[in-house]
Design a protein around this motif. Structure first.
Motif, PDB file in Angstrom:
ATOM      1  N   TRP A  40       0.890  -1.332  -0.065  1.00 16.40           N
ATOM      2  CA  TRP A  40       0.072  -0.083   0.191  1.00 16.40           C
ATOM      3  C   TRP A  40       0.750   1.418  -0.183  1.00 16.40           C
ATOM      4  CZ3 TRP A  40      -5.083   1.305  -0.557  1.00 16.40           C
ATOM      5  CH2 TRP A  40      -5.570   2.536  -0.024  1.00 16.40           C
ATOM      6  N   ASP A  41       0.615   2.159  -1.033  1.00 15.86           N
ATOM      7  CA  ASP A  41       1.525   3.169  -0.930  1.00 15.86           C
ATOM      8  C   ASP A  41       0.462   4.529  -1.787  1.00 15.86           C
ATOM      9  OD1 ASP A  41       3.244   5.294  -1.575  1.00 15.86           O
ATOM     10  OD2 ASP A  41       4.920   3.901  -2.393  1.00 15.86           O
ATOM     11  N   LEU A  42       0.247   5.412  -0.918  1.00 18.09           N
ATOM     12  CA  LEU A  42      -0.660   6.401  -1.360  1.00 18.09           C
ATOM     13  C   LEU A  42      -0.016   7.530  -2.548  1.00 18.09           C
ATOM     14  CD1 LEU A  42      -2.755   7.911   1.727  1.00 18.09           C
ATOM     15  CD2 LEU A  42      -3.650   6.781  -0.433  1.00 18.09           C
ATOM     16  N   SER A  43       1.392   7.346  -2.625  1.00 15.11           N
ATOM     17  CA  SER A  43       1.794   8.121  -3.760  1.00 15.11           C
ATOM     18  C   SER A  43       1.786   7.395  -5.079  1.00 15.11           C
ATOM     19  CB  SER A  43       3.485   8.310  -3.232  1.00 15.11           C
ATOM     20  OG  SER A  43       4.150   7.043  -3.266  1.00 15.11           O
ATOM     21  N   ARG A  44       1.414   6.269  -4.980  1.00  8.18           N
ATOM     22  CA  ARG A  44       1.003   5.729  -6.317  1.00  8.18           C
ATOM     23  C   ARG A  44      -0.229   5.994  -6.904  1.00  8.18           C
ATOM     24  NH1 ARG A  44       3.621   0.035  -4.210  1.00  8.18           N
ATOM     25  NH2 ARG A  44       1.463  -0.466  -3.754  1.00  8.18           N
ATOM     26  N   PRO A  45      -0.407   6.039  -8.309  1.00  2.00           N
ATOM     27  CA  PRO A  45      -1.640   6.323  -8.894  1.00  2.00           C
ATOM     28  C   PRO A  45      -2.765   5.413  -8.354  1.00  2.00           C
ATOM     29  CG  PRO A  45      -0.035   6.453 -10.366  1.00  2.00           C
ATOM     30  CD  PRO A  45       0.705   6.009  -9.144  1.00  2.00           C
ATOM     31  N   SER A  46      -2.295   3.930  -8.072  1.00  2.00           N
ATOM     32  CA  SER A  46      -3.183   2.863  -7.567  1.00  2.00           C
ATOM     33  C   SER A  46      -2.643   2.637  -6.538  1.00  2.00           C
ATOM     34  CB  SER A  46      -3.276   1.783  -8.472  1.00  2.00           C
ATOM     35  OG  SER A  46      -4.000   0.663  -8.085  1.00  2.00           O
ATOM     36  N   PRO A  47      -2.734   2.885  -5.244  1.00  2.00           N
ATOM     37  CA  PRO A  47      -2.204   2.668  -3.932  1.00  2.00           C
ATOM     38  C   PRO A  47      -2.058   1.197  -3.648  1.00  2.00           C
ATOM     39  CG  PRO A  47      -3.899   4.282  -3.647  1.00  2.00           C
ATOM     40  CD  PRO A  47      -4.062   3.927  -4.972  1.00  2.00           C
ATOM     41  N   ALA A  48      -3.010   0.443  -3.967  1.00  4.59           N
ATOM     42  CA  ALA A  48      -2.813  -1.005  -3.551  1.00  4.59           C
ATOM     43  C   ALA A  48      -2.032  -1.812  -4.659  1.00  4.59           C
ATOM     44  CB  ALA A  48      -4.261  -1.530  -3.346  1.00  4.59           C
ATOM     45  N   LEU A  49      -1.004  -2.480  -4.192  1.00  2.00           N
ATOM     46  CA  LEU A  49      -0.316  -3.069  -4.920  1.00  2.00           C
ATOM     47  C   LEU A  49      -1.102  -4.209  -5.784  1.00  2.00           C
ATOM     48  CD1 LEU A  49       2.544  -3.845  -6.505  1.00  2.00           C
ATOM     49  CD2 LEU A  49       3.093  -5.443  -4.436  1.00  2.00           C
ATOM     50  N   LEU A  50      -1.890  -5.080  -5.077  1.00  2.00           N
ATOM     51  CA  LEU A  50      -2.909  -6.004  -5.460  1.00  2.00           C
ATOM     52  C   LEU A  50      -4.240  -5.802  -5.184  1.00  2.00           C
ATOM     53  CD1 LEU A  50      -0.955  -8.819  -3.213  1.00  2.00           C
ATOM     54  CD2 LEU A  50      -0.592  -8.220  -5.680  1.00  2.00           C
ATOM     55  N   GLN A  51      -5.040  -6.021  -6.361  1.00  2.00           N
ATOM     56  CA  GLN A  51      -6.257  -5.695  -6.597  1.00  2.00           C
ATOM     57  C   GLN A  51      -7.011  -7.035  -7.071  1.00  2.00           C
ATOM     58  OE1 GLN A  51      -7.695  -2.702  -6.694  1.00  2.00           O
ATOM     59  NE2 GLN A  51      -5.615  -1.397  -6.615  1.00  2.00           N
ATOM     60  N   PRO A  52      -8.429  -7.053  -6.708  1.00  2.89           N
ATOM     61  CA  PRO A  52      -9.276  -8.136  -6.968  1.00  2.89           C
ATOM     62  C   PRO A  52      -8.909  -8.605  -8.218  1.00  2.89           C
ATOM     63  CG  PRO A  52     -10.538  -6.644  -5.471  1.00  2.89           C
ATOM     64  CD  PRO A  52      -9.233  -6.086  -5.924  1.00  2.89           C
ATOM     65  N   GLY A  53      -8.780 -10.028  -8.731  1.00  2.00           N
ATOM     66  CA  GLY A  53      -8.535 -10.291  -9.995  1.00  2.00           C
ATOM     67  C   GLY A  53      -7.040 -10.481 -10.506  1.00  2.00           C
ATOM     68  N   TYR A  54      -6.054  -9.790  -9.820  1.00  2.00           N
ATOM     69  CA  TYR A  54      -4.807  -9.906 -10.022  1.00  2.00           C
ATOM     70  C   TYR A  54      -4.338 -11.599  -9.650  1.00  2.00           C
ATOM     71  CZ  TYR A  54      -4.050  -4.990 -10.553  1.00  2.00           C
ATOM     72  OH  TYR A  54      -3.809  -3.603 -11.158  1.00  2.00           O
ATOM     73  N   ARG A  55      -3.119 -11.882 -10.648  1.00  5.15           N
ATOM     74  CA  ARG A  55      -2.592 -13.211 -10.352  1.00  5.15           C
ATOM     75  C   ARG A  55      -1.274 -12.982  -9.503  1.00  5.15           C
ATOM     76  NH1 ARG A  55      -1.346 -15.395 -15.695  1.00  5.15           N
ATOM     77  NH2 ARG A  55      -1.458 -13.075 -16.144  1.00  5.15           N
ATOM     78  N   VAL A  56      -1.068 -13.662  -8.683  1.00  7.00           N
ATOM     79  CA  VAL A  56       0.226 -13.568  -7.849  1.00  7.00           C
ATOM     80  C   VAL A  56       1.216 -14.953  -7.827  1.00  7.00           C
ATOM     81  CG1 VAL A  56       1.069 -12.920  -5.419  1.00  7.00           C
ATOM     82  CG2 VAL A  56      -1.059 -11.623  -6.428  1.00  7.00           C
ATOM     83  N   ASN A  57       2.358 -14.662  -8.022  1.00  7.82           N
ATOM     84  CA  ASN A  57       3.543 -15.466  -7.766  1.00  7.82           C
ATOM     85  C   ASN A  57       4.273 -15.299  -6.437  1.00  7.82           C
ATOM     86  OD1 ASN A  57       2.808 -16.344 -10.926  1.00  7.82           O
ATOM     87  ND2 ASN A  57       2.983 -18.135  -9.371  1.00  7.82           N
ATOM     88  N   PHE A  58       4.819 -16.103  -5.532  1.00  5.69           N
ATOM     89  CA  PHE A  58       5.615 -15.783  -4.637  1.00  5.69           C
ATOM     90  C   PHE A  58       6.888 -16.519  -5.035  1.00  5.69           C
ATOM     91  CE2 PHE A  58       1.528 -15.488  -2.300  1.00  5.69           C
ATOM     92  CZ  PHE A  58       1.638 -14.370  -1.922  1.00  5.69           C
ATOM     93  N   GLN A  59       7.867 -15.780  -4.822  1.00  2.70           N
ATOM     94  CA  GLN A  59       9.086 -16.455  -5.203  1.00  2.70           C
ATOM     95  C   GLN A  59      10.283 -16.448  -3.956  1.00  2.70           C
ATOM     96  OE1 GLN A  59      11.311 -16.511  -8.797  1.00  2.70           O
ATOM     97  NE2 GLN A  59       9.431 -16.394 -10.046  1.00  2.70           N
ATOM     98  N   ASP A  60      11.062 -17.342  -3.777  1.00  3.85           N
ATOM     99  CA  ASP A  60      11.945 -17.617  -2.672  1.00  3.85           C
ATOM    100  C   ASP A  60      13.198 -17.033  -2.794  1.00  3.85           C
ATOM    101  OD1 ASP A  60      13.460 -18.142  -0.579  1.00  3.85           O
ATOM    102  OD2 ASP A  60      13.647 -20.536  -0.848  1.00  3.85           O
ATOM    103  N   VAL A  61      13.533 -15.576  -2.494  1.00  2.00           N
ATOM    104  CA  VAL A  61      14.688 -14.979  -2.658  1.00  2.00           C
ATOM    105  C   VAL A  61      15.971 -15.593  -2.502  1.00  2.00           C
ATOM    106  CG1 VAL A  61      13.537 -12.580  -2.639  1.00  2.00           C
ATOM    107  CG2 VAL A  61      14.577 -13.576  -0.789  1.00  2.00           C
ATOM    108  N   GLU A  62      16.057 -16.564  -1.569  1.00  2.00           N
ATOM    109  CA  GLU A  62      17.167 -17.220  -1.022  1.00  2.00           C
ATOM    110  C   GLU A  62      17.668 -18.120  -2.272  1.00  2.00           C
ATOM    111  OE1 GLU A  62      18.879 -16.530   1.705  1.00  2.00           O
ATOM    112  OE2 GLU A  62      17.109 -15.178   2.298  1.00  2.00           O
ATOM    113  N   HIS A  63      16.787 -18.483  -3.140  1.00  2.00           N
ATOM    114  CA  HIS A  63      17.110 -19.553  -4.296  1.00  2.00           C
ATOM    115  C   HIS A  63      16.725 -18.972  -5.670  1.00  2.00           C
ATOM    116  CE1 HIS A  63      16.484 -21.884  -0.383  1.00  2.00           C
ATOM    117  NE2 HIS A  63      17.589 -22.488  -0.997  1.00  2.00           N
TER     118      HIS A  63
END
Length: 530
Positions: free
Chosen positions: A175-198
């Motif tokens: 969440w960042d109000l300085s962005r035009p769209s404050p929420a990074l994630l919106q309903p319908g968005y697809r999300v993948n998590f990645q392990d930064v250690e590997h």
């Protein structure tokens, strides 16, 4: 509260009510299997609302069969080092490495947002996980915590209390109000998590988003005029508050606003302002300020000594709920309250401070609004040309509570009374509950000699909550939600405090005792689709 068969039905009914709005509905908060509908009884009755929702539910069948929208794809880097990672592995009966592998290989879709601004409830069609929440929620979970609860995965956008199981951390801002769209994630968005250690990761932000420093608050401006109030001491906490942010639930933001709205309105009327203007909300006294220029103030709410010291060293004592005339150089200070917890300071002409998302209130859960005051701040005073007459007839709406008395709050039982034993329901009102030091604007954490026992030990899918909701975690000790409460919660709500006692609840000090007085039993409303 409208209960449905699952997430697909819930979202379909939500879409139907958006496509064909019902007059009188003011806010709809979606959750896993429920919609919480806030409506205005003067525009539509409860019976009429039920009938309209039944019609909407019948008409949403086409929505159930539609193809899901394909949204923006977001990749979130995660350090899988969460405090609950091994507990999650034990719950699932797999290794920690397998938890990380499955979490990173599943693709998640944002179903809805809630709890806090930028908090996205994500589900995966390929995952069969159902992770129980912690028995007792943490009082603070750090921003960026990647967490699991039930069938959902999410990331905490701000430091806040919560009961989800933490499996990792990310540095991405949800969440960042300085962005035009404050929420990074919106309903319908697809999300993948990645392990930064590997894995090396490239984070794909939405096209409208720009990574910048978070800017949820606005600082206090330097006064452009000579007339201003200089802060010498803020005490325990001093915040700007007004009547709150109504209708911002779509962004995951609760109403917030003054904890004692009647006291805020009184303070404004005493100085001739419109009753909804921003005031200073001062917790437990300790506030001191000096006037630069002449001004008229009023202090309402908690019963506390008020001292005026002139530049010549003369000292006067004034009362709450009356106009206070300050001359240039006068110092005003508030002592420790003898009853009540929060004081409200209004100044004729109002404070010249910028709003954030249509309100001047600071929300302590989401950290949105004008920044909390600090020593040496200088508060500009607005113009007084349109002020009304000063009121001399304002009085407190109730007797301020102190920590030596038992405060009685009227409650309406439901909606989850069926999750508790009859003994637990009776104990809620028969037992005295003490307000603990962990209490704040988010809610009163209560402690009783006996915990409330539950019949249903399952996990409750997250559902909407309101100010006054009495949520019961697995520990059986109640949490009474107040102004800065989360929009959704995952523990059953056994009852809610009547609206007319919410201001009183906001003035209850730590160590005071509470008794709950049920004024209405829970009645399920059955609608017919025939």
């Amino acid at each position: 509260m409208v209960e449905l068969g699952g997430l697909a039905e819930t979202l379909a009914l939500l879409d139907s009510l958006h496509v064909a709005p019902v007059l009188g509905i003011e806010e709809i908060i979606p959750a896993a299997r429920t919609l919480m509908v806030r409506f205005r009884p003067t525009k539509i009755s409860a019976q009429q609302l039920v009938a309209e929702i039944i019609v909407a539910e019948i008409s949403n069948r086409d929505l159930l069969e539609r193809e899901p929208e394909t949204g923006q794809k977001i990749t979130i880097p995660v350090h899988y080092n969460g405090d609950d990672l091994s507990i999650v592995a034990e719950i699932l009966g797999i290794t920690v490495a397998e938890v990380i592998r499955q979490h990173t290989e599943n693709e998640y879709t944002v179903a809805f947002t809630g709890f806090a601004p930028g908090f996205a409830y994500m589900v995966s069609e390929t995952s069969q996980w159902n992770i129980p929440r912690r028995k007792t929620p943490r009082t603070r979970i750090p921003a960026g915590a990647v967490a699991l609860a039930g069938e959902f995965s999410s990331v905490y956008p701000q430091a806040s209390p919560g009961g989800w199981q933490i499996i990792g951390m990310t540095t991405e801002r949800m969440w960042d109000l300085s962005r035009p769209s404050p929420a990074l994630l919106q309903p319908g968005y697809r999300v993948n998590f990645q392990d930064v250690e590997h894995s090396p990761v490239t984070v794909n932000l939405p096209k409208t988003a720009v990574k910048t420093t978070i800017k949820n608050t606005v600082s206090v401006p330097v006064p452009a005029t000579a007339c201003h109030l200089e802060i010498l001491s803020v005490g325990l906490q001093t915040l700007f508050q007004d009547l709150g942010r109504v209708g911002q639930s779509g962004l995951g933001i609760s109403e917030s606003g003054a904890m004692d709205k009647s006291a805020l309105r009184c303070a404004n009327r005493i100085v001739g302002n419109s009753s909804d203007q921003a005031c200073l909300e001062i917790v437990q006294g300790g506030f001191k300020a000096i006037a630069h220029g002449q001004m008229v103030l009023a202090i309402t709410g908690a019963s506390c000594p008020i001292e005026i010291k002139t530049p010549a060293g003369e000292i006067f004592y004034v009362n709450t709920y009356q106009p206070i005339d300050l001359n240039n150089g006068d110092e005003i200070s508030l002592g420790l309250p003898t009853a009540g917890l929060r004081s409200y300071l209004a100044v004729r002409g109002g404070f010249a401070v910028a709003d954030v998302l249509s309100s001047h209130s600071f929300d302590t859960l989401s950290n949105i609004g004008p920044a909390p005051l600090k020593t040496s701040d200088k508060l500009a005073i607005g113009a007084t040309s349109h002020c009304g007459a000063v009121s001399f007839s304002e009085t407190p709406a109730f007797d301020m509570p102190n920590n030596n008395q038992v405060v009685v709050l009227d409650i309406i039982l439901g909606p989850r009374t069926d999750w508790f034993t009859q003994e637990g329901i009776e104990l809620l009102s028969e037992q005295t509950w003490q307000v603990t030091p962990q209490s704040n604007r988010i809610g009163l954490r209560l402690n009783g000699e006996c915990s409330l026992s539950r019949i249903n030990q399952q996990e409750l899918p997250s559902e909407g909550t309101c100010a006054g909701a009495i949520q019961i975690p697995a520990s059986g000790q109640p949490v009474l939600f107040l102004a800065d409460h989360p929009l959704t919660g995952g523990y059953p709500v056994i009852a809610s405090v009547a609206d007319y006692h919410l201001d009183l609840a906001g003035q209850i000090p730590v160590n005071a005792k509470i008794r709950f007085n049920p004024i209405s039993q829970f009645h399920e409303i059955q609608g017919s689709k025939d």
